[in-house]
Design a protein around this motif. Sequence first.
Motif: not given
Lengths: 192, 534, 375
Positions: C94, C97, C100-101
Amino acid sequence: MTKAPMSNNKKLMIYLVCGCIGMFGFGFALVPLYNVMCKQLGINGHSSNLPEKYKRELVVDKSRNIRVEFVTQIHPGLPYDFGAITKEVTVHPGELAHAQFYAKNNSNHLIVSQAIPSISPGQGTLYFHKTECFCFTQQPLKPQTKADLPVVFFIDPALPKEIHTITLSYTLYDVTKAVLAVHPEVAKQIES
Amino acid sequence: MTTLNPEMSATINSTSHEHHHMPPRGMMRWLKTTNHKDIGTLYLWFSFIMFLIGGCMAMLIRVELFEPGKVILDPNLFNQMTTVHGLIMVFGAVMPAFTGLANWLIPLMIGAPDMALPRMNNWSFWILPFAFSILLSTLFMPGGGPNFGWTFYAPLSTHYSSDSTALFVFSIHIMGISSIMGAMNVIVTIFNLRAPGMKWMNLPLFVWTWLITAFLLIAVMPVLAGVVTMVLTDKFFGTSFFDAAGGGDPVMFQHIFWFFGHPEVYIMILPAFGIISSIIPAFSRKKLFGYSSMVYATVSIAVLSFIVWGHHMFTTGMPLFSELFFMYCTMIIAVPTGVKVFNWVATMWRGSLSFEPPMLFAIAFVILFTIGGFSGLMLAITPADFQYHNTYFVVAHFHYVLVTGAVFAIMAAAYYWLPKWTGHMYSFKLANWHFWCSVISVNVLFFPMHFLGLAGMPRRIPDYALQFANLNKIVSLGGFAFGLSQLLFFALVIKCIRGGESAPAKPWDGAEGLEWTLPSPPPYHSFTTPPEVE
Amino acid sequence: MYSNTKRLLISVGLLLFPIFVEAAQLNMTKGVTGISHDIYHLHMTIFYICCAIGVGVFGAMIYAMLRHRKSQGHKAANFHESVKVELAWTIIPFLILIAMAVPATGTLIKMDDTKDAALTIKITASQWKWHYDYFNKGVGFYSILKTPQKQIDNQQAKDTDYLLEVDKPLVLPVNRKIRFLITSEDVIHSWFIPAFAIQKDANPGFINEAWTRIDKTGVYRGQCAQLCGKGHGFMPIVVKAVSGKEFDSWLKAQQQAKLVAAKSAQAALSKTLSKADLMKEGQNVYLAHCAVCHQPNGMGLQGVFPALKGSKTATGPVHDHIHTVKFGRLGTAMQAFSKQLTDEEIAAAITYERNSWGNNMGDAVQASDVHKVKQ
């Protein structure tokens, strides 16, 4: 367990079949739902085909200049000339502005057309209000005649700060057949 | 529904009527059968035949793309081939294969005599051949079959399609009804026919994943039926759902379609998760790691699948906030999917591993599906998606997920349960050949597609620029090899059905589950007296 | 020892892999705009993260497959859950992620900002060509595949830019912000040009926006990315990026050429061409605009596109033939060509159709004949 399943199966099946029917209905309910979402969230530049009242109490925001551009397309096969006379205008939010379009029927019979507006960026749709527009109604045009088509609009001063340019696009479609289906009496006009 | 009652009692009373054990012979046995094993077999054979038909179309596509310039297909026929290949593989090969496995295995796994609604079971299978005959017959009609891609975007599928679209819509309706009936049967069976003592949290994972899949099917197949109906009325009855001229919107088609389409993707992969979760523990001789987190992960993937459809549509011109929303939701799916992969690896960790054919396919599944997952994560990143979207990168991604994912899992399942179904062991030598040929050729086939996509080759084009020539040649060769490898599987199955060393009730020493308590092959009515589960 | 070396080799192989990809020019293009560079780096970052996770996951699997074998007498351990571990591999991904976001969101916000464009290009797609209109500059033209049908049919050696060459490329200036308005006349198309990292659908009835600022002069190529029917693979996009100065003079020249073209069209009306000349020009026009559907041999495609050889239109009254070509046939794939071809070109193509493949009408249709036909 050997006794229960029959009624249990039946009950469960009723729920499941209802679920299926419900979801089939939901598929169709997505259509109005989508339109509401588009309108509320400005998805896809869906612009309204209904007139809106100019609010006189609106304060004109002189500090901002919004460039409004007009583009046009004709659906293939419609023997028209169609274009924007006003290619672009710069307006202040809150002020009433107008633009001019023209259409010419190049054929030898009457054609009814409908203009479909679309706005980019999509979020601009919420703040772009047309008080007068040829797109509100279907436009019949006699053979070989030209018509001037006006648009009167204003931009809500609440327009998000990051929007500086709004493009209003009209695509013109031939709806003669659809009109004939509902109002056969128009056929006479078309022939004459 | 009332007609189901006598059938139900027939099944239940069958213990006292011995003659029910003997099925009628010949064609009628298969046409009239309400036996879950017979229907499972029918589904599996049907799916294999469809796999070969769809595969032949893929071969034609790869011949056309073998080198630049026209080879054998004109562009219109090429579009029909890509469209029908997609439809056949999704609705004809993968989905019926899973339904077949469900029919065969769920009653065995939960200790039931049969499926709960046997007569509906018969119907849900036998309408499928009609649906696909209709779909395939359109290819021979003037104007040709569907040529608008399996996603049938309007208005290409409405005002710009041939008249056979009506038949396409009709066949999709039948397929949908078949899947829905299959799904209802699965749900009712799992809810009502579990052996006494079998609690929700000791259901085998294949049963769990299928249960969730069945709910997904019931939720989204009707939406597909709705959207094809709208296509039909737009084309033939003057509505304008997707036609801007009448106040509609072609982009709305994509929203409704992908509202069905994304859960559909999970419909094709969740049962595969269940299969892999049965096989890996068996050949690791170790209990599945994190059973309950597997269940929760499956449920959360299913729930999330309803709010990510927009990631198929980033280029349609969505507003910023919805692009961000769909990007974040899609990325979150990587978490439960990751949990599954980690759990499988943890199951293998410090196990006692052996590599029989089902395990080989299961391991290949984990590795290759994860690669498909990685490219999926990359596709979820909206800005990067503008470079990947509609290129061969996407083609590579979904073939990794569906071929080395779903299809490999089905192969693994076949190798795992084939001794149980037929009562014979199959040739491990042939199975190993099949595995190694498949796994090598499938990578030659799909891996270079990533590069083609990154280099900018759009999908669904019948001819391409010269810089894509070398890789396409390699891809085509891999494709032919993969296609031929599947004939080994066909030969193996036929051999296994006709005879061979007879299989014990439990041919795999590490296997767990009620299905292994029955002899191989199991009796005509599976569990006539419900087994006791501790 | 042995398996350690093997592991090392595998890890090195996995690490070398991206370098191989880069060297082989098979990676995503870096492109020639700020955005395309951002996207390239985003792509590489995520790719490396995926590689790292892959090395971890597959490494553990491979280790287990080599060391925890039954054949080596390894006994299975007995653990099957651990809340700590399971929590860790839920939370850590998580966090990755989120990492990355963040850059992805930044790039996306940048892409959305279309303000202060120096030039607006309206792109209108139709089956199977692009129309470019320099907004409010009075210049617009169709851009159509130039690759001859003979090359597609393998009867001629293929050019380097096979299928990626158009008759008139879109000319754009470098270092200026350019805004694109994208729409379609018929089905959905998609304007995809990797060098600018733009892929935007052209939706009929609706308008989409995108923007770019090109850093380098050069010729950039792309293709339609959304399945749009039979000619989907045959509607390339070519952009010629030139310096600002060059662009300004090009635009002026185009505006003047338009005036000249109008005059010559007027002149063509009073001109009478020989049948031989008409046939020669007609063949070129036919192959460029008509052969996609009706095929170079005039046979069409059975059930989809009618044959012209011996057809009612091509061997019937010339007025109907001109009418069909000029205004199209409603409800069929036959489109109106009066907007994209001059009267002279239409006249030549019709002459060619009426006197080829065994059609032998013998007439030579002139531009003035075409001009006279009204809808």
